[in-house]
Design an enzyme around this catalytic site. Structure first.
Site, PDB file in Angstrom:
ATOM      1  N   ASP A   1       0.849   4.191  -7.221  1.00  0.00           N
ATOM      2  CA  ASP A   1       0.355   5.567  -7.348  1.00  0.00           C
ATOM      3  C   ASP A   1       0.099   5.900  -8.824  1.00  0.00           C
ATOM      4  O   ASP A   1      -0.598   5.154  -9.482  1.00  0.00           O
ATOM      5  CB  ASP A   1       1.326   6.555  -6.690  1.00  0.00           C
ATOM      6  CG  ASP A   1       1.390   6.360  -5.179  1.00  0.00           C
ATOM      7  OD1 ASP A   1       0.465   5.733  -4.629  1.00  0.00           O
ATOM      8  OD2 ASP A   1       2.364   6.808  -4.553  1.00  0.00           O
TER       9      ASP A   1
ATOM     10  N   ASN B   1      -4.025  10.937  -1.330  1.00  0.00           N
ATOM     11  CA  ASN B   1      -4.818   9.764  -0.974  1.00  0.00           C
ATOM     12  C   ASN B   1      -6.285   9.976  -1.324  1.00  0.00           C
ATOM     13  O   ASN B   1      -6.835  11.072  -1.181  1.00  0.00           O
ATOM     14  CB  ASN B   1      -4.680   9.459   0.528  1.00  0.00           C
ATOM     15  CG  ASN B   1      -5.383   8.167   0.893  1.00  0.00           C
ATOM     16  OD1 ASN B   1      -6.575   8.147   1.194  1.00  0.00           O
ATOM     17  ND2 ASN B   1      -4.657   7.073   0.824  1.00  0.00           N
TER      18      ASN B   1
ATOM     19  N   SER C   1       0.816  -1.214   0.000  1.00  0.00           N
ATOM     20  CA  SER C   1       0.000   0.000   0.000  1.00  0.00           C
ATOM     21  C   SER C   1       0.849   1.263   0.000  1.00  0.00           C
ATOM     22  O   SER C   1       1.759   1.411   0.822  1.00  0.00           O
ATOM     23  CB  SER C   1      -0.892  -0.025   1.244  1.00  0.00           C
ATOM     24  OG  SER C   1      -1.277   1.289   1.606  1.00  0.00           O
TER      25      SER C   1
HETATM   26  C1  SPV Z   1      -3.437   2.597  -0.552  1.00  0.00           C
HETATM   27  O1  SPV Z   1      -3.565   1.656   0.223  1.00  0.00           O
HETATM   28  O2  SPV Z   1      -2.460   3.305  -0.545  1.00  0.00           O
HETATM   29  C2  SPV Z   1      -4.471   2.859  -1.520  1.00  0.00           C
HETATM   30  C3  SPV Z   1      -5.844   2.558  -1.192  1.00  0.00           C
HETATM   31  O3  SPV Z   1      -4.164   3.405  -2.538  1.00  0.00           O
HETATM   32  S1  SPV Z   1      -6.530   3.974  -0.573  1.00  0.00           S
HETATM   33  O4  SPV Z   1      -5.788   4.392   0.574  1.00  0.00           O
HETATM   34  O5  SPV Z   1      -7.872   3.625  -0.284  1.00  0.00           O
HETATM   35  O6  SPV Z   1      -6.463   4.989  -1.604  1.00  0.00           O
HETATM   36 MG    MG Z   2      -2.427   4.325  -2.489  1.00  0.00          MG
END
Ligand code: SPV
Ligand code: MG
Length: 586
Positions: A90, A125, A49
């Site tokens: 990203d 985000n 992530s």
């Molecule tokens: C991440 O886990 O970094 C994601 C998912 O991209 S979110 O945070 O929901 O965008």
């Molecule tokens: Mg992300």
């Protein structure tokens, strides 16, 4: 033996999961440790992530960490695990060109797949003011996808295109239009993201999208949705995107506060992973096995046995509540100095045979074996107890007495000789004033001399009855036995001690038996560097042992007790009490 086929390449594993006709679950990890935890939990894949990797660095999810920092970090995650990693890439960290370089670097690190989202660098985000975020130009994003697909060397490497239309405030039509364009550009799957607390958007998308290509979802906000709903709608991948980081943040905050408030660890110790669990996760054991295989066995394969079962009556009230080995000399129990000398030459496994007042022998980092029958038995019984405790795992072993002080030089010269049996003989035996207990006189194949420097000298016999003219020195009370010979020694002792008449036998009898069986006992000559403690006077004298370097004045004074076993032979000190060492527990 179960045979494990080598795991499939991670890219192939990922592709199969993506294309499988059932829903698969990936869990977030943000470093090597959490990646391993995900794998051990039984997940078939890892979501690397962007949010949680940034968070564990302590930075924002806004491309503040550079893409090469992410890459280095991923390498630890990939090395720690066998299951495929899908990188949250990203926006690809730049344009099509950056994307191509990224794919090459990911493949080098055995990352199975990357997901890129149709927003602009530096991204933000999705759960932070999503509707204000600009989306990427469709054509530009398609070019990036194509460039990525063209760059991959492994056919199974996958690129997932993430559609942020819902996040950025667009509707289903835009989401579908983009997904279709990305699919046409070569994306292996679509990730459709939504910030709603209900699954409405992603379900509507999937109904329209059908089976054009696999679809992944991230139910962070619509977490209450039953998983069966995802299953029934035919999603390919469900990503639990940030839960290990969040779990660890809660645990760390709680623990930090409790320790801070209590100024004590008791309240947390039982609620946190034991250190052994950390070592297990790090696979410390494999390294230990490798050390056995690859490191020189200098220290690991050396052991010492200290025979320290007897009281040492001759020390009077000094040994009323402890055995002689615990009597302090120069402020330290004798045993402590013995252990230090052994450790100084890399012997760390030291077995001490206790008997008299064994409860007083409790120095740390020593292995204890008890001869509870010490009053009725001799040195060989104690020695057998120590060897039996090795349970057949024999190493090169130096055996010595619990009341014998020696410089580390002595074990050093013994362990560097490969011979099965090695003893050290002090050739200046006739300079000392009083031996109430002697290791025994040694007759050797040659006397100590300049010529003996390079010669291999062996023991002919040992004992108090060696005639004066045949004495080449006295045995200092140390024996090195090779790992090979230690098993033989064990069996020999079992044989000897089967006869109750030998119950009190000492080391001298062992040497006689070894000689009778033609075992070659290598002799190393030395002059000094040792001292045995046989009387109260010895204790006092020993306090000068090793202390001051000799000065001319001191060497010239033969009455100085500190000279007792030092190198320069002293004239006029030939009176001896000829008592062998053997026959009692040292
Ligand atoms: C991440 O886990 O970094 C994601 C998912 O991209 S979110 O945070 O929901 O965008
Ligand atoms: Mg992300």
């Amino acid at each position: 033996m179960t045979h494990h086929p080598p795991p499939l390449p991670k890219t192939t594993q990922f592709k199969r999961l993506l294309l499988s006709d059932q829903v698969e679950f990936f869990c977030e990890a943000h470093n090597g440790l959490s990646a391993k935890i995900v794998e051990e939990a039984g997940f078939k894949g890892i979501w690397a992530s962007g949010l949680t990797i940034a968070a564990q660095f302590g930075v924002r999810d806004n491309n503040e960490a550079s893409w090469t920092q992410i890459l280095d970090h991923l390498e630890f995650m990939s090395d720690a695990t066998q299951i495929p990693i899908l990188l949250d890439g990203d926006t690809g960290y730049g344009n099509f060109n950056n994307m191509q370089r990224l794919i090459g670097k990911l493949e080098q690190r055995r990352i199975a797949a990357v997901c890129i989202e149709d927003k602009c660098f530096p991204k933000t985000n999705s759960f932070l003011k999503g509707e204000t975020q600009p989306m990427a130009d469709i054509d530009e994003f398609c070019g990036k996808l194509k460039a990525g697909k063209d760059a991959q060397a492994d056919d199974d490497f996958c690129i997932v295109a993430r559609v942020e239309a819902f996040i950025c405030g667009w509707g289903l039509t835009e989401a579908l239009r983009r997904a279709e364009a990305y699919h046409q550009a070569g994306a292996d799957g679509i990730l459709i993201h939504s910030a709603l607390t209900t699954p409405d958007e992603i379900l509507a998308f999937k109904r329209e999208w059908g089976e054009r290509c696999p679809v992944a979802i991230v139910p962070t906000r619509y977490y209450a949705t039953p998983t069966d709903v995802f299953r029934q709608h035919g999603f390919s991948l469900v990503i639990w995107a940030n839960h290990l980081l969040r779990a660890s943040v809660t645990a760390m905050q709680k623990t930090a506060q409790i320790v801070r408030d209590n100024e004590h660890l008791l309240a947390v110790e039982d609620t946190i992973a034991p250190l052994s669990e950390i070592f297990r996760l790090q696979d410390a054991e494999t390294l230990q096995q490798a050390e056995q295989r690859y490191l020189p066995h200098s220290s690991d394969h050396l052991t010492a046995i200290v025979l320290a079962a007897s009281r040492g009556d001759e020390l009077g009230e000094l040994t009323e509540d402890k055995p002689k080995t615990m009597v302090p000399v120069q402020g330290l129990p004798i045993l402590s100095s013995i252990a230090d000398a052994y450790r100084a030459v890399g012997i760390h496994k030291i077995t001490v045979v206790r008997g008299y007042k064994k409860e007083a022998v409790t120095l740390p980092h020593l292995t204890y074996v008890d001869n509870d029958d010490f009053a009725e038995t001799g040195e060989l019984v104690s020695l057998l107890h120590a060897l039996q405790a090795q349970q057949g795992d024999f190493h090169d072993t130096v055996i010595s007495y619990g009341d014998l002080l020696f410089n580390k030089y002595i074990p050093q010269i013994m362990i560097q000789e490969p011979d099965d049996w090695v003893i050290v003989v002090d050739s200046c035996w006739d300079r000392t004033t009083s031996y109430t207990r002697l290791g025994g006189f040694a007759e050797c194949t040659a006397p100590n001399s300049r010529e003996a420097y390079n010669a291999r000298i062996y023991l002919k016999r040992l004992g108090r009855d060696v005639p004066h003219t045949a004495r080449h020195g006295i045995w200092m009370g140390l024996l090195k036995v090779s790992a090979n010979a230690a098993g033989y020694l064990h069996d020999l002792l079992v044989e000897l001690l089967a006869d109750p008449a030998n119950n009190k036998a000492g080391m001298a009898q062992l040497f006689q038996t070894l000689r009778a069986r033609d075992c070659a006992i290598r002799v190393l000559y030395t002059v000094g560097y040792w001292l045995d403690i046989n009387s109260l006077a010895d204790v006092l004298q020993a306090n000068a042992f090793h202390s001051t370097p000799p000065t001319l004045e001191r060497v010239a004074s033969p009455s100085d007790p500190a000279r007792r076993h030092e190198r320069a032979p002293l004239a006029g000190q030939a009176t001896m009490t000829e008592q062998p060492h053997g026959g009692q527990n040292a």
